[in-house]
Design a protein around this motif. Structure first.
Motif, PDB file in Angstrom:
ATOM      1  N   ARG A   1      44.675 -78.112  35.120  1.00  9.28           N
ATOM      2  CA  ARG A   1      44.340 -77.676  36.464  1.00  9.28           C
ATOM      3  C   ARG A   1      44.314 -76.145  36.550  1.00  9.28           C
ATOM      4  NH1 ARG A   1      41.338 -79.249  39.453  1.00  9.28           N
ATOM      5  NH2 ARG A   1      42.346 -78.368  41.305  1.00  9.28           N
ATOM      6  N   MET A   2      45.258 -75.492  35.873  1.00 10.28           N
ATOM      7  CA  MET A   2      45.274 -74.037  35.856  1.00 10.28           C
ATOM      8  C   MET A   2      43.986 -73.488  35.244  1.00 10.28           C
ATOM      9  SD  MET A   2      48.014 -72.535  37.151  1.00 10.28           S
ATOM     10  CE  MET A   2      48.227 -71.017  36.235  1.00 10.28           C
ATOM     11  N   ALA A   3      43.549 -74.128  34.144  1.00 11.46           N
ATOM     12  CA  ALA A   3      42.322 -73.688  33.489  1.00 11.46           C
ATOM     13  C   ALA A   3      41.115 -73.895  34.401  1.00 11.46           C
ATOM     14  CB  ALA A   3      42.133 -74.442  32.175  1.00 11.46           C
ATOM     15  N   GLU A   4      41.091 -75.039  35.098  1.00  9.92           N
ATOM     16  CA  GLU A   4      39.993 -75.328  36.012  1.00  9.92           C
ATOM     17  C   GLU A   4      39.954 -74.306  37.153  1.00  9.92           C
ATOM     18  OE1 GLU A   4      40.471 -79.264  37.444  1.00  9.92           O
ATOM     19  OE2 GLU A   4      40.289 -80.195  35.473  1.00  9.92           O
ATOM     20  N   LEU A   5      41.115 -74.058  37.768  1.00  9.40           N
ATOM     21  CA  LEU A   5      41.178 -73.156  38.907  1.00  9.40           C
ATOM     22  C   LEU A   5      40.832 -71.724  38.513  1.00  9.40           C
ATOM     23  CD1 LEU A   5      44.391 -74.524  40.657  1.00  9.40           C
ATOM     24  CD2 LEU A   5      42.015 -74.820  41.377  1.00  9.40           C
ATOM     25  N   MET A   6      41.278 -71.305  37.327  1.00  9.66           N
ATOM     26  CA  MET A   6      40.957 -69.957  36.860  1.00  9.66           C
ATOM     27  C   MET A   6      39.462 -69.804  36.615  1.00  9.66           C
ATOM     28  SD  MET A   6      44.145 -69.120  34.292  1.00  9.66           S
ATOM     29  CE  MET A   6      43.437 -67.528  33.836  1.00  9.66           C
ATOM     30  N   ALA A   7      38.844 -70.871  36.054  1.00 12.11           N
ATOM     31  CA  ALA A   7      37.403 -70.823  35.801  1.00 12.11           C
ATOM     32  C   ALA A   7      36.622 -70.774  37.110  1.00 12.11           C
ATOM     33  CB  ALA A   7      36.975 -72.041  34.975  1.00 12.11           C
ATOM     34  N   ILE A   8      37.076 -71.571  38.101  1.00 12.69           N
ATOM     35  CA  ILE A   8      36.406 -71.582  39.401  1.00 12.69           C
ATOM     36  C   ILE A   8      36.584 -70.248  40.110  1.00 12.69           C
ATOM     37  CG2 ILE A   8      36.439 -72.628  41.696  1.00 12.69           C
ATOM     38  CD1 ILE A   8      37.164 -75.276  40.357  1.00 12.69           C
ATOM     39  N   GLN A   9      37.830 -69.727  40.062  1.00 11.13           N
ATOM     40  CA  GLN A   9      38.106 -68.452  40.723  1.00 11.13           C
ATOM     41  C   GLN A   9      37.289 -67.321  40.123  1.00 11.13           C
ATOM     42  OE1 GLN A   9      42.206 -67.248  40.544  1.00 11.13           O
ATOM     43  NE2 GLN A   9      41.994 -65.803  42.229  1.00 11.13           N
ATOM     44  N   LYS A  10      37.089 -67.385  38.818  1.00 12.20           N
ATOM     45  CA  LYS A  10      36.323 -66.343  38.146  1.00 12.20           C
ATOM     46  C   LYS A  10      34.872 -66.344  38.613  1.00 12.20           C
ATOM     47  CE  LYS A  10      35.245 -64.529  33.549  1.00 12.20           C
ATOM     48  NZ  LYS A  10      35.406 -64.732  32.088  1.00 12.20           N
ATOM     49  N   LYS A  11      34.335 -67.546  38.855  1.00 16.78           N
ATOM     50  CA  LYS A  11      32.938 -67.661  39.266  1.00 16.78           C
ATOM     51  C   LYS A  11      32.764 -67.511  40.782  1.00 16.78           C
ATOM     52  CE  LYS A  11      31.492 -70.728  35.482  1.00 16.78           C
ATOM     53  NZ  LYS A  11      30.927 -72.053  35.140  1.00 16.78           N
ATOM     54  N   ALA A  12      33.806 -67.859  41.541  1.00 20.14           N
ATOM     55  CA  ALA A  12      33.697 -67.868  42.996  1.00 20.14           C
ATOM     56  C   ALA A  12      33.839 -66.457  43.558  1.00 20.14           C
ATOM     57  CB  ALA A  12      34.759 -68.795  43.590  1.00 20.14           C
ATOM     58  N   LYS A  13      32.829 -65.644  43.361  1.00 22.95           N
ATOM     59  CA  LYS A  13      32.897 -64.254  43.798  1.00 22.95           C
ATOM     60  C   LYS A  13      31.868 -63.914  44.869  1.00 22.95           C
ATOM     61  CE  LYS A  13      30.145 -62.989  39.719  1.00 22.95           C
ATOM     62  NZ  LYS A  13      30.089 -62.128  38.511  1.00 22.95           N
ATOM     63  N   TYR A  14      31.230 -64.923  45.445  1.00 23.65           N
ATOM     64  CA  TYR A  14      30.211 -64.667  46.452  1.00 23.65           C
ATOM     65  C   TYR A  14      30.705 -65.133  47.829  1.00 23.65           C
ATOM     66  CZ  TYR A  14      27.611 -64.068  42.132  1.00 23.65           C
ATOM     67  OH  TYR A  14      27.212 -63.653  40.880  1.00 23.65           O
ATOM     68  N   GLY A  15      30.303 -66.310  48.269  1.00 24.19           N
ATOM     69  CA  GLY A  15      30.851 -66.861  49.505  1.00 24.19           C
ATOM     70  C   GLY A  15      30.215 -66.375  50.791  1.00 24.19           C
ATOM     71  N   SER A  16      29.119 -65.615  50.701  1.00 21.63           N
ATOM     72  CA  SER A  16      28.425 -65.157  51.899  1.00 21.63           C
ATOM     73  C   SER A  16      26.952 -64.964  51.560  1.00 21.63           C
ATOM     74  CB  SER A  16      29.027 -63.842  52.415  1.00 21.63           C
ATOM     75  OG  SER A  16      28.873 -62.811  51.454  1.00 21.63           O
ATOM     76  N   VAL A  17      26.141 -64.720  52.600  1.00 22.34           N
ATOM     77  CA  VAL A  17      24.716 -64.464  52.414  1.00 22.34           C
ATOM     78  C   VAL A  17      24.484 -62.958  52.518  1.00 22.34           C
ATOM     79  CG1 VAL A  17      22.384 -64.910  53.224  1.00 22.34           C
ATOM     80  CG2 VAL A  17      24.122 -66.706  53.398  1.00 22.34           C
ATOM     81  N   ARG A  18      23.898 -62.383  51.497  1.00 22.19           N
ATOM     82  CA  ARG A  18      23.668 -60.939  51.483  1.00 22.19           C
ATOM     83  C   ARG A  18      22.198 -60.626  51.717  1.00 22.19           C
ATOM     84  NH1 ARG A  18      24.652 -56.657  46.477  1.00 22.19           N
ATOM     85  NH2 ARG A  18      23.874 -54.836  47.596  1.00 22.19           N
ATOM     86  N   GLU A  19      21.952 -59.654  52.579  1.00 20.82           N
ATOM     87  CA  GLU A  19      20.582 -59.201  52.859  1.00 20.82           C
ATOM     88  C   GLU A  19      20.141 -58.200  51.796  1.00 20.82           C
ATOM     89  OE1 GLU A  19      17.152 -59.017  55.521  1.00 20.82           O
ATOM     90  OE2 GLU A  19      19.020 -60.133  55.836  1.00 20.82           O
ATOM     91  N   ILE A  20      18.949 -58.400  51.232  1.00 19.62           N
ATOM     92  CA  ILE A  20      18.446 -57.487  50.210  1.00 19.62           C
ATOM     93  C   ILE A  20      17.029 -57.027  50.577  1.00 19.62           C
ATOM     94  CG2 ILE A  20      19.804 -58.588  48.398  1.00 19.62           C
ATOM     95  CD1 ILE A  20      17.136 -59.747  47.320  1.00 19.62           C
ATOM     96  N   SER A  21      16.589 -55.991  49.892  1.00 24.36           N
ATOM     97  CA  SER A  21      15.215 -55.507  50.023  1.00 24.36           C
ATOM     98  C   SER A  21      14.555 -55.570  48.653  1.00 24.36           C
ATOM     99  CB  SER A  21      15.199 -54.074  50.567  1.00 24.36           C
ATOM    100  OG  SER A  21      15.850 -53.200  49.661  1.00 24.36           O
ATOM    101  N   ALA A  22      13.326 -55.116  48.576  1.00 25.96           N
ATOM    102  CA  ALA A  22      12.586 -55.200  47.316  1.00 25.96           C
ATOM    103  C   ALA A  22      13.268 -54.416  46.196  1.00 25.96           C
ATOM    104  CB  ALA A  22      11.158 -54.690  47.516  1.00 25.96           C
ATOM    105  N   ILE A  23      13.882 -53.282  46.544  1.00 28.47           N
ATOM    106  CA  ILE A  23      14.504 -52.465  45.494  1.00 28.47           C
ATOM    107  C   ILE A  23      15.768 -53.114  44.929  1.00 28.47           C
ATOM    108  CG2 ILE A  23      13.578 -50.326  46.427  1.00 28.47           C
ATOM    109  CD1 ILE A  23      16.288 -49.779  47.687  1.00 28.47           C
ATOM    110  N   ASP A  24      16.325 -54.093  45.657  1.00 29.41           N
ATOM    111  CA  ASP A  24      17.532 -54.787  45.183  1.00 29.41           C
ATOM    112  C   ASP A  24      17.194 -55.996  44.316  1.00 29.41           C
ATOM    113  OD1 ASP A  24      19.197 -53.113  46.782  1.00 29.41           O
ATOM    114  OD2 ASP A  24      18.645 -54.331  48.523  1.00 29.41           O
TER     115      ASP A  24
END
Length: 246
Positions: A84-107
């Protein structure tokens, strides 16, 4: 050569011995726990480790059986905790977004093409004043929170792609590691203003952007509703309509 990722009793024994690495994102269910218990019992009976008696289980006393069960429980809990620790660490490592970000063409290059290994990107092209675009944005805000390992982006259509036609809005592009994997273009693809959060989630899951926990395809329910609506409409007769010439 046997596949080390297969769910076999032999591979489970090798993993328990440390010969094979733990499976990635292993889900520890009831069957896994039972298998681990059986492995521990088998090792205790067959291995004779640490001076433990190797007598057949049918010849053991109740005290010996209880002692073996206690040690097996401790080992199961330890292995479960490590997994479970390995699973949670792997998920936590990937779970770095969690919102919708506005971008433009240069992004675009940095946010999409260079999103990184193993990263799914959902890009919504929209325009203010189009109700369906606003609805899709609302759904994406909720999905971004639910699936923080997926990068959710949005961009005003003509800001991201000059002269992008309004008739193609809303548009969703789905990328994986910078490669386009799927797209939803125009109102018809979304089912119009009646599209639900679950329906949009199912479409994104079908492409691969998220791993939905929805078990039944919500679009089948829509088909049933549409058929019933058509049937009711076709069989409805307005009482004010009459062929009577009187």
């Amino acid at each position: 050569m046997q596949n080390p990722d297969e769910d076999t009793e032999w591979n489970d024994v090798l993993r328990a011995k440390g010969i094979l690495p733990p499976k990635k994102e292993l889900e520890v269910d009831e069957d896994t726990v039972v298998q681990l218990v059986e492995n521990v019992v088998k090792e205790r009976i067959d291995g004779g480790e640490d001076g433990i008696s190797t007598k057949p289980i049918e010849d053991m006393t109740l005290d010996e059986l209880e002692e073996m069960e206690d040690e097996a429980d401790e080992r199961i809990l330890l292995e479960y905790r490590q997994q479970r620790m390995a699973e949670l660490m792997a998920i936590q490592k990937k779970a770095k977004y969690g919102s919708v970000r506005e971008i433009s063409a240069i992004d675009y290059v940095d946010e999409v093409n260079k999103a990184g290994d193993g990263v799914w990107v959902v890009l919504h092209l929209y325009k203010s004043g189009i109700p369906l675009c606003s609805l899709i944005n609302q759904h994406l805000y909720q999905l971004a929170v639910k699936y923080p390992t997926t990068k959710f982006l949005n961009s005003i259509s003509t800001t991201c792609i000059p002269n992008y036609p309004d008739k193609n809005l809303p548009t969703i592009f789905v990328y994986f590691e910078g490669d386009l994997k799927g797209q939803l273009v125009g109102p018809f693809e979304f089912g119009g203003m009646s599209v639900t959060l679950e329906e949009l989630e199912w479409k994104l899951s079908d492409i691969g952007a998220v791993k939905t926990d929805i078990e039944e395809n919500p679009w089948k329910k829509r088909e049933i509703r549409d058929i019933m609506s058509i049937s009711i409409r076709d069989n409805y007769h307005d009482p004010d309509d009459s062929d009577d010439d009187d």
